[in-house]
Write an enzyme that holds these catalytic residues in place. Structure first.
Site, PDB file in Angstrom:
ATOM      1  N   ASN A 278      -1.167   4.207 -11.174  1.00  0.00           N
ATOM      2  CA  ASN A 278      -0.415   4.579 -12.475  1.00  0.00           C
ATOM      3  C   ASN A 278      -0.358   3.136 -13.370  1.00  0.00           C
ATOM      4  OD1 ASN A 278       1.642   3.241 -11.212  1.00  0.00           O
ATOM      5  ND2 ASN A 278       3.008   5.024 -11.391  1.00  0.00           N
TER       6      ASN A 278
ATOM      7  N   HIS B 268      -2.015  11.709   4.363  1.00  0.00           N
ATOM      8  CA  HIS B 268      -1.812  10.380   3.873  1.00  0.00           C
ATOM      9  C   HIS B 268      -2.536  10.282   2.584  1.00  0.00           C
ATOM     10  CE1 HIS B 268      -2.578  10.897   8.475  1.00  0.00           C
ATOM     11  NE2 HIS B 268      -1.651   9.451   8.437  1.00  0.00           N
TER      12      HIS B 268
ATOM     13  N   ALA C 217     -15.968  12.681  -1.592  1.00  0.00           N
ATOM     14  CA  ALA C 217     -15.276  11.693  -0.574  1.00  0.00           C
ATOM     15  C   ALA C 217     -15.548  10.437  -0.817  1.00  0.00           C
ATOM     16  CB  ALA C 217     -15.447  12.332   0.678  1.00  0.00           C
TER      17      ALA C 217
ATOM     18  N   SER D 142     -11.701  13.287   0.375  1.00  0.00           N
ATOM     19  CA  SER D 142     -10.998  12.264   1.157  1.00  0.00           C
ATOM     20  C   SER D 142     -11.388  11.110   0.876  1.00  0.00           C
ATOM     21  CB  SER D 142     -11.169  12.639   2.507  1.00  0.00           C
ATOM     22  OG  SER D 142     -10.553  13.736   2.957  1.00  0.00           O
TER      23      SER D 142
END
Length: 167
Positions: A84, A61, A136, A118
């Site tokens: 970006n 994911h 995370a 994550s």
């Protein structure tokens, strides 16, 4: 592996895959480069112009957009998102849909041996240093020095990692 051997993979013909790359089902790769021995998890998208080094692990994911360079031996946790564009918009000031000419891709680099936990979001133009660790759920809004652990929203320095990335 390539898109021709598994109907659940979408690997465009312009993708450069190194030796021993492991792709799991439902990946979407186009115009990117993947180094030797790297593992790409389920539901990962890697866009054109992105470069992934050798011996990396990209968990499920995650989204790696154009302009991102990930060096060798990097760990990307589940659901990591790279950005970006500093000022993203759908349309130009006159209301027409933007094209590639209407925005600037801002490059991001993740240094050798770094780990990103994550659920992190990495903003455009960021440099994450070698052997750095991002906790995370962090939102990385500024550069992370090498051998440093950061966490939070925005990510803040917690401490140094120690020799060769060991915590």
């Amino acid at each position: 592996m390539n898109g021709g051997t598994d109907p659940l993979l979408r690997v465009a013909p312009d993708v450069k895959l190194g030796k021993g790359v492991k792709l799991y089902s439902f990946v979407n790769l186009y115009g990117c480069e993947i180094g030797n021995g790297t593992k790409i998890g389920t539901f990962v998208e890697i866009q054109k112009g992105a470069r992934i080094g050798s011996q990396c692990k990209i968990c499920s994911h995650s989204f790696i957009c154009q302009g991102v360079t990930i060096e060798d031996g990097v760990f990307i946790g589940h659901g990591v998102v790279f950005i970006n564009d500093v000022y993203p918009r759908a349309t130009t000031p006159d209301g027409t849909l933007q094209t590639d000419k209407d925005w600037k891709c801002i490059p991001t680099i993740v240094g050798k041996g770094a780990s990103i936990g994550s659920g992190c979001t990495i903003l455009a133009g960021i440099s994450i240093g070698e052997n750095a660790m991002v906790g995370a759920g962090s939102v990385v809004t500024r550069d992370v020095p090498r051998d440093t652990i950061v966490a939070g929203n925005p990510a803040r320095v917690l401490r140094k990692t120690g020799e060769r990335g060991k915590t």
